[in-house]
Each structure stands twice: as C-alpha cells, then as structure tokens.
Design a protein around this motif. Sequence first.
Motif, PDB file in Angstrom:
ATOM      1  N   ASP A 111       0.839  -1.213   0.000  1.00 57.13           N
ATOM      2  CA  ASP A 111       0.000   0.000   0.000  1.00 57.13           C
ATOM      3  C   ASP A 111       0.865   1.249   0.000  1.00 57.13           C
ATOM      4  OD1 ASP A 111      -2.208  -1.547   0.000  1.00 57.13           O
ATOM      5  OD2 ASP A 111      -2.528  -1.454   2.176  1.00 57.13           O
ATOM      6  N   GLU A 112       1.892   1.215   0.827  1.00 52.78           N
ATOM      7  CA  GLU A 112       2.773   2.375   0.914  1.00 52.78           C
ATOM      8  C   GLU A 112       3.492   2.593  -0.417  1.00 52.78           C
ATOM      9  OE1 GLU A 112       5.343   1.996   4.304  1.00 52.78           O
ATOM     10  OE2 GLU A 112       6.325   3.909   3.852  1.00 52.78           O
ATOM     11  N   ALA A 113       3.933   1.479  -1.020  1.00 49.84           N
ATOM     12  CA  ALA A 113       4.640   1.584  -2.302  1.00 49.84           C
ATOM     13  C   ALA A 113       3.715   2.150  -3.375  1.00 49.84           C
ATOM     14  CB  ALA A 113       5.154   0.206  -2.732  1.00 49.84           C
ATOM     15  N   ARG A 114       2.465   1.704  -3.341  1.00 51.38           N
ATOM     16  CA  ARG A 114       1.503   2.186  -4.335  1.00 51.38           C
ATOM     17  C   ARG A 114       1.232   3.685  -4.137  1.00 51.38           C
ATOM     18  NH1 ARG A 114      -2.077   0.128  -8.097  1.00 51.38           N
ATOM     19  NH2 ARG A 114      -3.694   1.660  -8.505  1.00 51.38           N
ATOM     20  N   GLU A 115       1.072   4.056  -2.897  1.00 58.85           N
ATOM     21  CA  GLU A 115       0.812   5.464  -2.590  1.00 58.85           C
ATOM     22  C   GLU A 115       1.979   6.333  -3.059  1.00 58.85           C
ATOM     23  OE1 GLU A 115       0.027   7.978   1.451  1.00 58.85           O
ATOM     24  OE2 GLU A 115      -0.527   5.856   1.458  1.00 58.85           O
ATOM     25  N   ARG A 116       3.186   5.859  -2.742  1.00 56.78           N
ATOM     26  CA  ARG A 116       4.377   6.599  -3.153  1.00 56.78           C
ATOM     27  C   ARG A 116       4.451   6.684  -4.673  1.00 56.78           C
ATOM     28  NH1 ARG A 116      10.312   4.625  -1.197  1.00 56.78           N
ATOM     29  NH2 ARG A 116       9.458   5.007   0.867  1.00 56.78           N
ATOM     30  N   GLY A 117       4.137   5.559  -5.333  1.00 62.87           N
ATOM     31  CA  GLY A 117       4.175   5.502  -6.785  1.00 62.87           C
ATOM     32  C   GLY A 117       3.195   6.482  -7.411  1.00 62.87           C
ATOM     33  N   LEU A 118       1.983   6.518  -6.858  1.00 61.85           N
ATOM     34  CA  LEU A 118       0.958   7.412  -7.422  1.00 61.85           C
ATOM     35  C   LEU A 118       1.365   8.868  -7.259  1.00 61.85           C
ATOM     36  CD1 LEU A 118      -2.292   5.525  -6.329  1.00 61.85           C
ATOM     37  CD2 LEU A 118      -1.383   5.799  -8.651  1.00 61.85           C
ATOM     38  N   LYS A 119       1.975   9.162  -6.116  1.00 63.55           N
ATOM     39  CA  LYS A 119       2.434  10.541  -5.873  1.00 63.55           C
ATOM     40  C   LYS A 119       3.476  10.943  -6.917  1.00 63.55           C
ATOM     41  CE  LYS A 119       2.036  11.320  -1.148  1.00 63.55           C
ATOM     42  NZ  LYS A 119       2.670  11.007   0.136  1.00 63.55           N
ATOM     43  N   LEU A 120       4.380  10.009  -7.194  1.00 63.72           N
ATOM     44  CA  LEU A 120       5.437  10.303  -8.165  1.00 63.72           C
ATOM     45  C   LEU A 120       4.882  10.404  -9.587  1.00 63.72           C
ATOM     46  CD1 LEU A 120       8.226   8.091  -6.644  1.00 63.72           C
ATOM     47  CD2 LEU A 120       8.369  10.554  -7.034  1.00 63.72           C
TER      48      LEU A 120
END
Lengths: 240, 220
Positions: A111-120
């Motif tokens: 979830d954290e990786a996805r959130e970070r990815g979407l932000k980027l």
Amino acid sequence: MIKVQDLHKKFGDNEVLKGINCEIQAQEVVCVIGPSGSGKSTFLRCLNMLESITSGDVTVDGHNLKDPKTNINMVRTEVGMVFQQFNLFPHKTVIENIMLAPEKVRKISRDEARERGLKLLDKVGLSEKADQYPSSLSGGQQQRVAIARALAMEPKLMLFDEPTSALDPELVGEVLEVMKQLALEGMTMVVVTHEMGFAREVADRVLFMDEGIIMEEGKPEQIFSKPTSERTKEFLNKVL
Amino acid sequence: MEGRFNWAGVIEFLPELGTGLYYTLLISIVGLIIGFILGAIFGLGRISKNKIFYSITSVYIEIIRGTPVLVQAIWIFFALPLITGFNMASVTAGIVVIAINSGAYIAEIVRGAVQSIEKGQVEAGRSLGLTHNQTMRYIVWPQAFKRMIPPLGNQFIISIKDTSLLSVILVPELMFQGRLIASNHFNAVEIYTTVAVFYLFITLTLSYVLRIIERRLDVQ
C-alpha cells in the motif's frame, strides 16, 4: 557526494577512460557533454558500477566502490539511474514498475509503495497511466515513468544517460521539464546529454569530455561562451 | 474389398489401448515435469559464470543431443543396470529417459529465452538496487518464460512422440500395446491407425492448450 580519482576503464585492450578526476557536491547539477565515443556514458555507468572499474577510485556517498566490503546493491539504492532506452519492465504496469524496487529492496508495504508511486506519477504528470502497460505509452511518457521509478527509491543522487536521445523531437521538452523541476528541488544530478540548451540553463557545472578524459570544465556560461580548449570550441561549433 | 478391414473390431481392444494411453500420458507428464526442472537448472548453468557448473551442463547437453533417444533408452534400461547392479522398472526407466532427454533440449530453450531479454532490463533492475537473483526472478524470468512457450510446446510434442520408442524397453505404452495386439490378431491396419489417431489426439490437444496459454499471456 561523488569523488572520482584517476579513473581508468578498459574494454579489452581498448582504453575508454584514461584518468578521470572530478568531484561532485550534493545538490549540484552536472552536465557531461562531448562527442560520441568520448566515454561520457561509460563514465556515468562507472558511478553505479554498471561498468566495473579498471583502476582508480570512485567514492559515492562515502562508499568506495572498489572496496570489497562495499555492498554495491546498497549503494545503488541511493543512486537512481535513467537510461537512454528507458528500460521499463514491459511485463509490468506503470505503477508496478515503480513499486517493484521499493517493495523488494526497501521492504515497504504494498500500500505504501503504491501510494508513493501514485504521488510520483502525479509529479511527472502521468497519474492516469498508472495501470497501463509501458507499450501503450509514448517515448516521452515512458521516460517520465522511468524517472518516477528511479525516484521511488528516494535516491540521494540521480544519473541520466542521454535521457532524451531516443525521443522524437517533440517529446524531448516534457522530459527535460521534469528534470528541470527535479534540479530546482535540489536533487544531485549527473546528466550525460546532447541537449545544450538544457545544460546551459540548468547545469551548475559542465564537463566536456573527449577521448576518455575531461578536457574542460566550468560554469555553463564559461564553457559555452568562452571555451579555452580547441577541442571544446570545435565540438561546440558543430552542435550549436 | 468390402469387409477386408474390421474397424468395429478395434473396440474389443480399447481396454489394452487405454492402458497404453495411460502409460504414454503418465511417462510424458512426469517425464516432462522433471525435464522442465532439469532444463531450468541446466539452462541457467549454460549461462552461468561458474566454470564447473557450465562444463557439467555443456557435457550433459552435448551427450544427449548427440545420441539418439532410442540408444539412450536402451542404454539406460539394459546397460546401466550392468554397471550399477541396480535394476530399474521399465516405466521408471522410461520416465528417466524422457526427463533427461527433454531436459537437455529444454535447457537450450531456457538459455535462449533468458539471453534474448535485453541487457537493459537487467541493468534497470540492478540500478534500482535489486540483487542479481531478484532481478532474475522478478524481471528476466517472467519475460523469458513467455518467450519459451512456443519452443517449449514443440519440445513437449517431440517428447510425447518419443515415448513410442520406449516400447523397445518394454514400457507398456501405446505403441507397445499396439504391437502386441497387431501381432496376435493380424489387424495391423486397424490397430496402428488407431494408435496414430491416439497420438494425434494427444498432440493436437496440447497444441490447442498451448495456443490458449500463449494468447492469455499476450494480453498486453
């Protein structure tokens, strides 16, 4: 951030780098220019050991790359790299491309990786492409995803290997724009490029390489307006 | 010419042919599963930097590719026990033959597929801090696997047909049963035609399944 001392690189009998010395400070943006075959890309690739070092010392973020005790994988997590051919993973969606390394190397949650990815993705202007495959994106979009993928590791330093050379001319601008933004945010960057406009505008320092050495270096205005070496003058006359 | 061939009479022999079909499938499936595992290991051996692993792999592949399956089968069933003093049941020997034979060819398929993945993919993975093994597992292998499927399908079909040669080492597979029936009942045309149809049925089904898998994996 980076210290290079008398770096030599040979491919067989062919000596591509013939003694490179340079230092790059944190938050500095350094553009490396020069004719093809001058060793610029090889030099860049030595900075994260994609090419082994024949002799000399390269220190990145306090780690001597030649020291056998140095964990090269750990150093690489701090050094993002963007390639000429993008090298996105074609079997993974855009967001999966970005999430892979943070999840598997940094061990953060999905979830954290996805959130970070979407932000980027938002940062590079491609949020709506998250679930598409790279093959459905234009070259410029693919390269922006590649930048986001590298940034997802939260590196201290970014290496760019001719990031716009494989792009159609009308797509170059969108990639340079993202890189410029990154530079303004204070990212340390080493950029091998043929985009003289970008080098002139964004670089703190320009290195001119020819025949395996750094021929000349200086502030962009000095290199572009009053180069001292004949080779630099000759090269700039051809490309400007 | 009417009534020269007794096709209806084949029904009488279906139980025997069914047994043959069972062994043909058993040996093909088990043999190919082991063959795939061998192929994956030796395929990576063929691109390994470890000289010992590389040499063992190369010798294995060259020996298997350079000798006929029939010779391999006979050697393993008749000659090997004389060396080791350990007898193998014919079905076991049949599985071993198919496994080591297909393993050698699959190793080359694996090698080719892995080497066909662009170097930039590995570099991208490594530059993100992934280890060599992680890069292989998450980036190279999934892409290589997709490219392996068509040649792998070919090899599976070849190996299934090769099981018919195992009749010479007394494996009670389809061809063995067919020969037994035909020589006792003088109905060679009917029986061998039926045997051929059975093989065709297996290989066509496999081709069809592989085509579906290929299409599924190609969704992007």
